[in-house]
Write a protein that holds these residues in place. Structure first.
Motif, mmCIF file in Angstrom:
data_model
loop_
_atom_site.group_PDB
_atom_site.id
_atom_site.type_symbol
_atom_site.label_atom_id
_atom_site.label_comp_id
_atom_site.label_asym_id
_atom_site.label_seq_id
_atom_site.Cartn_x
_atom_site.Cartn_y
_atom_site.Cartn_z
ATOM 1 N N GLN A 84 -48.554 -78.468 -43.128
ATOM 2 C CA GLN A 84 -47.800 -77.352 -42.551
ATOM 3 C C GLN A 84 -47.810 -76.158 -43.503
ATOM 4 O OE1 GLN A 84 -43.964 -78.645 -41.250
ATOM 5 N NE2 GLN A 84 -43.262 -76.594 -40.792
ATOM 6 N N THR A 85 -48.034 -74.975 -42.954
ATOM 7 C CA THR A 85 -48.007 -73.750 -43.736
ATOM 8 C C THR A 85 -46.637 -73.593 -44.395
ATOM 9 O OG1 THR A 85 -49.568 -72.723 -42.199
ATOM 10 C CG2 THR A 85 -48.298 -71.235 -43.614
ATOM 11 N N GLY A 86 -46.640 -73.205 -45.649
ATOM 12 C CA GLY A 86 -45.391 -73.012 -46.387
ATOM 13 C C GLY A 86 -44.904 -74.248 -47.115
ATOM 14 N N ARG A 87 -45.586 -75.366 -46.932
ATOM 15 C CA ARG A 87 -45.218 -76.606 -47.623
ATOM 16 C C ARG A 87 -45.593 -76.473 -49.093
ATOM 17 N NH1 ARG A 87 -42.092 -78.894 -45.573
ATOM 18 N NH2 ARG A 87 -43.141 -79.373 -43.636
ATOM 19 N N HIS A 88 -44.816 -77.106 -49.978
ATOM 20 C CA HIS A 88 -45.062 -77.062 -51.419
ATOM 21 C C HIS A 88 -45.001 -78.467 -52.006
ATOM 22 C CE1 HIS A 88 -44.665 -72.692 -51.514
ATOM 23 N NE2 HIS A 88 -43.646 -72.835 -50.688
ATOM 24 N N GLN A 89 -45.552 -78.614 -53.190
ATOM 25 C CA GLN A 89 -45.546 -79.911 -53.864
ATOM 26 C C GLN A 89 -44.121 -80.430 -54.026
ATOM 27 O OE1 GLN A 89 -48.251 -80.432 -57.145
ATOM 28 N NE2 GLN A 89 -46.868 -81.845 -58.188
ATOM 29 N N ARG A 90 -43.182 -79.562 -54.323
ATOM 30 C CA ARG A 90 -41.796 -80.016 -54.514
ATOM 31 C C ARG A 90 -41.224 -80.624 -53.227
ATOM 32 N NH1 ARG A 90 -41.327 -74.427 -54.542
ATOM 33 N NH2 ARG A 90 -40.120 -73.606 -52.799
ATOM 34 N N ASP A 91 -41.670 -80.146 -52.062
ATOM 35 C CA ASP A 91 -41.236 -80.735 -50.786
ATOM 36 C C ASP A 91 -41.748 -82.171 -50.663
ATOM 37 O OD1 ASP A 91 -40.178 -78.207 -49.988
ATOM 38 O OD2 ASP A 91 -42.160 -77.619 -49.229
ATOM 39 N N VAL A 92 -42.983 -82.370 -51.078
ATOM 40 C CA VAL A 92 -43.598 -83.691 -51.009
ATOM 41 C C VAL A 92 -42.906 -84.635 -52.000
ATOM 42 C CG1 VAL A 92 -45.755 -84.967 -51.307
ATOM 43 C CG2 VAL A 92 -45.772 -82.718 -50.216
ATOM 44 N N VAL A 93 -42.610 -84.141 -53.178
ATOM 45 C CA VAL A 93 -41.901 -84.950 -54.176
ATOM 46 C C VAL A 93 -40.537 -85.362 -53.638
ATOM 47 C CG1 VAL A 93 -40.789 -84.888 -56.456
ATOM 48 C CG2 VAL A 93 -43.135 -84.030 -56.172
ATOM 49 N N ARG A 94 -39.819 -84.440 -53.038
ATOM 50 C CA ARG A 94 -38.508 -84.776 -52.466
ATOM 51 C C ARG A 94 -38.630 -85.827 -51.366
ATOM 52 N NH1 ARG A 94 -37.115 -78.643 -52.309
ATOM 53 N NH2 ARG A 94 -36.332 -78.362 -54.419
ATOM 54 N N MET A 95 -39.662 -85.718 -50.553
ATOM 55 C CA MET A 95 -39.884 -86.706 -49.504
ATOM 56 C C MET A 95 -40.096 -88.090 -50.118
ATOM 57 S SD MET A 95 -42.347 -88.710 -47.774
ATOM 58 C CE MET A 95 -43.861 -88.057 -48.421
ATOM 59 N N PHE A 96 -40.923 -88.153 -51.174
ATOM 60 C CA PHE A 96 -41.163 -89.437 -51.834
ATOM 61 C C PHE A 96 -39.904 -89.942 -52.547
ATOM 62 C CE2 PHE A 96 -45.836 -88.679 -51.496
ATOM 63 C CZ PHE A 96 -46.176 -89.904 -50.933
ATOM 64 N N GLU A 97 -39.102 -89.051 -53.110
ATOM 65 C CA GLU A 97 -37.844 -89.471 -53.736
ATOM 66 C C GLU A 97 -36.903 -90.081 -52.704
ATOM 67 O OE1 GLU A 97 -37.645 -86.270 -57.433
ATOM 68 O OE2 GLU A 97 -36.677 -85.763 -55.538
ATOM 69 N N ASP A 98 -36.807 -89.454 -51.538
ATOM 70 C CA ASP A 98 -35.980 -90.003 -50.453
ATOM 71 C C ASP A 98 -36.513 -91.354 -49.991
ATOM 72 O OD1 ASP A 98 -34.383 -87.756 -50.549
ATOM 73 O OD2 ASP A 98 -35.264 -86.817 -48.774
ATOM 74 N N LEU A 99 -37.822 -91.469 -49.908
ATOM 75 C CA LEU A 99 -38.442 -92.724 -49.499
ATOM 76 C C LEU A 99 -38.170 -93.816 -50.538
ATOM 77 C CD1 LEU A 99 -40.191 -93.941 -47.270
ATOM 78 C CD2 LEU A 99 -42.205 -93.162 -48.531
ATOM 79 N N ALA A 100 -38.261 -93.465 -51.813
ATOM 80 C CA ALA A 100 -37.964 -94.433 -52.879
ATOM 81 C C ALA A 100 -36.523 -94.916 -52.778
ATOM 82 C CB ALA A 100 -38.228 -93.804 -54.249
ATOM 83 N N ASP A 101 -35.604 -93.997 -52.513
ATOM 84 C CA ASP A 101 -34.197 -94.394 -52.357
ATOM 85 C C ASP A 101 -34.027 -95.374 -51.202
ATOM 86 O OD1 ASP A 101 -33.377 -92.871 -54.495
ATOM 87 O OD2 ASP A 101 -32.634 -91.195 -53.269
ATOM 88 N N GLU A 102 -34.734 -95.140 -50.113
ATOM 89 C CA GLU A 102 -34.645 -96.055 -48.976
ATOM 90 C C GLU A 102 -35.088 -97.456 -49.370
ATOM 91 O OE1 GLU A 102 -36.034 -94.977 -45.093
ATOM 92 O OE2 GLU A 102 -35.717 -92.844 -45.508
ATOM 93 N N TYR A 103 -36.158 -97.559 -50.153
ATOM 94 C CA TYR A 103 -36.631 -98.877 -50.581
ATOM 95 C C TYR A 103 -35.716 -99.482 -51.647
ATOM 96 C CZ TYR A 103 -40.889 -98.399 -47.873
ATOM 97 O OH TYR A 103 -41.781 -98.270 -46.835
ATOM 98 N N ARG A 104 -35.207 -98.666 -52.546
ATOM 99 C CA ARG A 104 -34.332 -99.183 -53.608
ATOM 100 C C ARG A 104 -33.038 -99.756 -53.072
ATOM 101 N NH1 ARG A 104 -35.680 -94.002 -56.560
ATOM 102 N NH2 ARG A 104 -37.368 -94.612 -57.938
ATOM 103 N N PHE A 105 -32.495 -99.106 -52.052
ATOM 104 C CA PHE A 105 -31.181 -99.493 -51.555
ATOM 105 C C PHE A 105 -31.211 -100.194 -50.193
ATOM 106 C CE2 PHE A 105 -30.662 -95.764 -54.331
ATOM 107 C CZ PHE A 105 -30.019 -96.421 -55.367
ATOM 108 N N LYS A 106 -32.394 -100.664 -49.827
ATOM 109 C CA LYS A 106 -32.554 -101.359 -48.559
ATOM 110 C C LYS A 106 -31.869 -102.725 -48.630
ATOM 111 C CE LYS A 106 -36.200 -102.687 -45.355
ATOM 112 N NZ LYS A 106 -37.641 -102.725 -45.135
ATOM 113 N N GLU A 107 -31.135 -103.033 -47.586
ATOM 114 C CA GLU A 107 -30.459 -104.328 -47.501
ATOM 115 C C GLU A 107 -31.507 -105.418 -47.291
ATOM 116 O OE1 GLU A 107 -27.182 -105.123 -47.862
ATOM 117 O OE2 GLU A 107 -26.849 -103.032 -48.409
ATOM 118 N N PRO A 108 -31.387 -106.534 -48.011
ATOM 119 C CA PRO A 108 -32.328 -107.620 -47.785
ATOM 120 C C PRO A 108 -32.225 -108.162 -46.363
ATOM 121 C CG PRO A 108 -30.775 -108.142 -49.578
ATOM 122 C CD PRO A 108 -30.383 -106.838 -48.988
ATOM 123 N N THR A 109 -33.382 -108.521 -45.803
ATOM 124 C CA THR A 109 -33.380 -109.051 -44.437
ATOM 125 C C THR A 109 -33.567 -110.545 -44.422
ATOM 126 O OG1 THR A 109 -35.737 -108.583 -44.271
ATOM 127 C CG2 THR A 109 -34.217 -106.943 -43.365
#
Length: 109
Positions: A84-109
């Protein structure tokens, strides 16, 4: 084979330096020329390229495992969001940080 969290953390490490992210292709060399994602010359990556590189050549299904969760998180397909036009590396880093948090704090199934 790496866990999903390990792959995300490796992506974050990859993007920890400025200029390591790209658009419109999986990977580029130092001059900005598109190259294969596992090439020795690859220096910058889009979301898919980073995931594939972080997972390693033997884990061919890594990106496919991430698409549904990233798509839910972003509201669109990862490559559309990445390019997407206007996207920056910091946006991608934030997306990966949010994704990491989801995996770190995911409830065991």
């Amino acid at each position: 084979m790496f866990t999903e969290l390990e792959i995300v953390e490796r992506c974050l490490l990859l993007f920890s330096k400025p200029g390591r992210w790209t658009q419109k292709t999986l990977a580029r060399d130092r001059q900005g020329k598109p190259v294969p994602v596992f090439s020795q010359e690859a220096r910058s990556f889009d979301i898919e390229g980073a995931i594939r590189r972080a997972a390693g050549q033997d884990d061919r299904s890594a990106y496919a495992r991430f698409v549904p969760i990233i798509k839910t998180q972003l509201g669109k397909h990862p490559f559309d969001w990445n390019d997407q036009t206007g996207r920056h590396q910091r946006d991608v880093v934030r997306m990966f940080e949010d994704l990491a948090d989801e995996y770190r704090f995911k409830e065991p199934t």
